[in-house]
Design an enzyme around this catalytic site. Structure first.
Site, PDB file in Angstrom:
ATOM      1  N   GLU A 149      48.366  41.170  37.574  1.00  0.00           N
ATOM      2  CA  GLU A 149      48.316  42.522  38.101  1.00  0.00           C
ATOM      3  C   GLU A 149      49.378  43.347  37.395  1.00  0.00           C
ATOM      4  O   GLU A 149      50.300  42.792  36.812  1.00  0.00           O
ATOM      5  CB  GLU A 149      48.674  42.525  39.603  1.00  0.00           C
ATOM      6  N   HIS A 166      49.838  45.428  46.990  1.00  0.00           N
ATOM      7  CA  HIS A 166      50.811  44.336  46.896  1.00  0.00           C
ATOM      8  C   HIS A 166      52.199  44.894  46.614  1.00  0.00           C
ATOM      9  O   HIS A 166      52.352  45.836  45.838  1.00  0.00           O
ATOM     10  CB  HIS A 166      50.438  43.377  45.765  1.00  0.00           C
TER      11      HIS A 166
END
Lengths: 390, 289
Positions: free
Chosen positions: B209, B247
């Site tokens: 990510e 996140h």
């Protein structure tokens, strides 16, 4: 979670970090009174918004008389301050910080972050204060000092002396800097901060070190044990749609495209946006419904996404692990029945109870465009938008 | 052998009697995981899911010989639970909780530094060696035994990749979710090393990510140390800088940690990069066959 500069300075003062004398003011009279009580001949009036770059945007001004304090405050409060970080609309200024002005001999940079490389709280310091530290790190990395802190023993005095010496502090300043750094570290640790930045850390009038500007952000996951910090939260500084989403247990970030996205999981939500972009589409938002998405949660997700007038189509992409596709389907059907949804909806379901969810959608007689997988979903979104001539 | 967990793993669940823990422990057991007991302080001596409940992890280890723990306690109590597991000698600690304060994890990592244990997570769906051992919350039925290792920061994107693989007949040796937090127990390099050493893994899919240096660090490590091919994807090509995307770790803080910058570097370092997340399975199939 971010707080205002004046709040950060009050917090740091309590830990023993030297900050200029000053107080917050909410109106012109208030500002003049604060300046008068502080005394002196010059004051700095600073607009209090969460975005950085205030100096560049004209939000920090020096006044040489109480009248000037009034004038500047009058200009700032109620205005929309545009800085490099606010976007073109700027941010409404509702209060100013009035401080005694000091003569600056030299500016340093001092920060604390949680460094992902070392996985530790790390002190960052530089002799090039008052500047963008990322720029300094890029152009002259040798001028940036980094010192990771062992959480077992905390920030030691020898480390502070080393940092101080490495950024060129001398004599008594080394001891003053050591005290200041340890105070900052204690505050950072006690208050579950994620970032603290003193920029500039200034050497003023008689050689004393002082935090002229200070910024801190705190760990949202630790607010349950930080009652004092939680009280400092200013909802006016946050996007109302994002605040509403958080209240519903959703994670929403507005973007500037026209494809509304409702997805579970942050990684899949980003990947869904990426798949749309790969097909030359533009996502209107990031939205993670999280685990345990109830039908109500799905309904709220629709409401928030549709509040954006740019949305021309919605892609629902659910890969249920801890979630259940039948709950999602129930929420979808209910949202279609309860809300005026004037845009097409592409749905991709996978994972736990997928057959049941798909059957419910088919049996509802409602007009969902079903997709088999992520690629199919992105393709169908673009094809449908194409048909609409959007 | 697979990595970290296998069919001989003896698993306990901390927070055993809670609702989520119960649901997922049952599901794991139904899929062949050897759950030998659990811990819920104050409920020691009870029987739950036909397994013994203990007050402390050390009692559980002593009585059952457990070597893996799945931690299902809420975030405020998770750091303590991890340290308790480490202190009791558990070798693999899987932390599901999402929302542990970052500084708690900084302290946990210090505590773990002189103990020879693997911490998976937090904020992870867990770890699964299909048909042998699952510690976590992922839907078991999408996984199938095979010879490809999968490692990811995201949970649902892990499911996405696995389903794409399974649709093309590629199974997994082990799938590891390292979690989406900025300070986490195990990084990509540690998992890549385990896959490289595992005779039952032929190739690896690594899914990252935006935010942080670890995907590129892993690619650099792989170029020097890995013989097995790696397919990689980094989510967040369309993410704006400075905004945290769900996140806690997913935030672009500089030019070097955007998705495209990371994927460019990974490509230079020899990773088979896929830029469209819908084609992870297809790319892996092409590269690995």
């Amino acid at each position: 979670m971010n707080i205002h500069e004046y709040q950060t300075k009050e917090l740091l003062r309590g830990y023993g970090v030297p900050v200029p004398n000053g107080r917050v003011a909410h109106n012109v009279d208030n500002a003049a009174t604060v300046a008068e009580e502080l005394g002196g001949e010059r004051w700095v009036v600073k607009a209090q918004i969460h975005a950085g770059g205030r100096g560049k945007g004209g939000g920090v001004k020096v006044a040489s008389s109480l009248d000037e304090v009034r004038q500047i405050t009058d200009q700032l409060i109620g205005s929309n301050l545009v800085t490099p970080q606010t976007g073109a609309d700027g941010r409404l200024v509702q209060r100013v910080l009035v401080e005694q002005a000091c003569d600056i001999n030299k500016e340093y940079y001092l920060g604390l972050v949680i460094d992902r490389g070392s996985q530790r709280i790390t002190v960052i310091a530089s002799a090039s204060g008052g500047m963008d530290i990322e720029e300094v790190a890029k152009t002259t990395p040798e001028k940036v000092v980094r010192e990771p802190v062992d959480p077992g023993v905390g920030l030691r005095e020898f480390q502070c002396r080393k940092i101080a010496a490495n950024i060129g502090l001398k004599g008594k300043q080394i001891h003053a800097a050591t005290k200041l750094m340890r105070a900052l570290y204690r505050c950072f640790r006690d208050q579950d901060a994620l970032m603290a930045e003193i920029n500039p850390l200034a050497e003023v009038n008689g050689g004393q070190l002082m935090a002229l500007d200070a910024k801190m952000s705190f760990d949202g996951n630790a607010l349950y044990r930080l009652p004092a910090i939680t009280e400092l939260r200013d909802f006016d500084e946050e996007d109302p749609k994002e605040v509403e989403a958080t209240g519903h247990g959703l994670n929403y970030i507005a973007l500037d495209g026209n494809v509304g996205c409702i997805v579970n999981g942050a990684g899949l939500a980003m990947a869904t946006m990426d798949a749309i972009s790969f097909h030359q589409g533009k996502p209107a938002n990031f939205l993670d419904v999280g685990g345990g998405a109830s039908p109500e949660k799905v309904g709220n997700a629709f409401r928030i996404v549709l509040a954006d007038p740019n949305v021309k189509i919605i892609l629902v992409n659910i890969f249920a692990g801890i979630n259940r596709c039948d709950w999602i389907a129930e929420g979808l059907i209910k949202a279609m029945q309860d809300q005026q949804i004037g845009v097409p909806i592409v749905v991709r379901l996978a994972g736990t109870n997928v057959e049941k969810g798909a059957q419910m959608l088919a049996a509802s007689g409602l007009d969902f465009i079903m997709a088999d997988n992520l690629d199919d979903a992105a393709t169908k979104v673009m094809a449908t938008l194409g048909e609409q001539g959007a | 052998m697979s990595v970290f967990v296998h069919k001989h793993s003896r698993v306990i669940i901390q927070g055993f009697t809670g609702q989520h823990a119960t649901f997922h422990a049952e599901e794991s057991m139904a899929n062949g995981t050897n759950v030998v007991g659990g811990v819920t302080p104050g409920k020691g001596g009870q029987i739950h899911l036909e397994r013994p409940v203990f007050d402390t992890v050390s009692q559980a280890v002593e009585e059952t010989g457990a070597d893996v723990s799945g931690i299902f306690v809420p975030p405020p109590f998770a750091a303590d639970a991890i340290m308790e597991a480490l202190e009791a000698g558990i070798g693999v600690v899987v932390v599901i909780a999402d929302g542990i304060p970052v500084q708690d994890m900084v302290r946990v990592k210090r505590y773990a530094s002189d103990r020879n244990a693997i911490i998976i997570g937090p904020n992870t769906p867990g770890i699964i060696t299909p048909a042998a051992c699952k510690v976590g919350i992922m839907p078991s039925h999408i996984y199938q035994p095979g010879r490809i290792g999968v490692v990811s920061r995201s949970g649902t994107l892990n499911y996405e990749a696995v389903q794409q693989m399974s649709a093309l007949g590629m199974g997994q040796s082990t799938s590891v979710g390292i979690g989406g937090d900025p300070v986490n127990g195990t990084d990509f390099v540690t998992v890549l090393r385990a896959f490289e050493e595992d005779p039952e893994t032929d190739a690896v899919i690594m899914i990252g990510e935006i935010g942080g240096p670890q995907e590129v660090d892993a690619a650099r490590w792989a170029r020097e140390n890995m013989s097995k091919p790696v397919v990689g994807f980094v989510a967040g090509i369309s993410a704006p800088p400075g905004r945290r995307m769900g996140h806690a770790g997913a935030i672009i803080s500089g030019e070097s940690d955007t998705a495209n910058a990371k994927m460019d570097l990974m490509e230079e370092l020899g990773v088979h990069v896929v830029r469209n997340p819908a084609l992870i399975g297809e790319t892996a199939h092409r590269v690995f066959s």
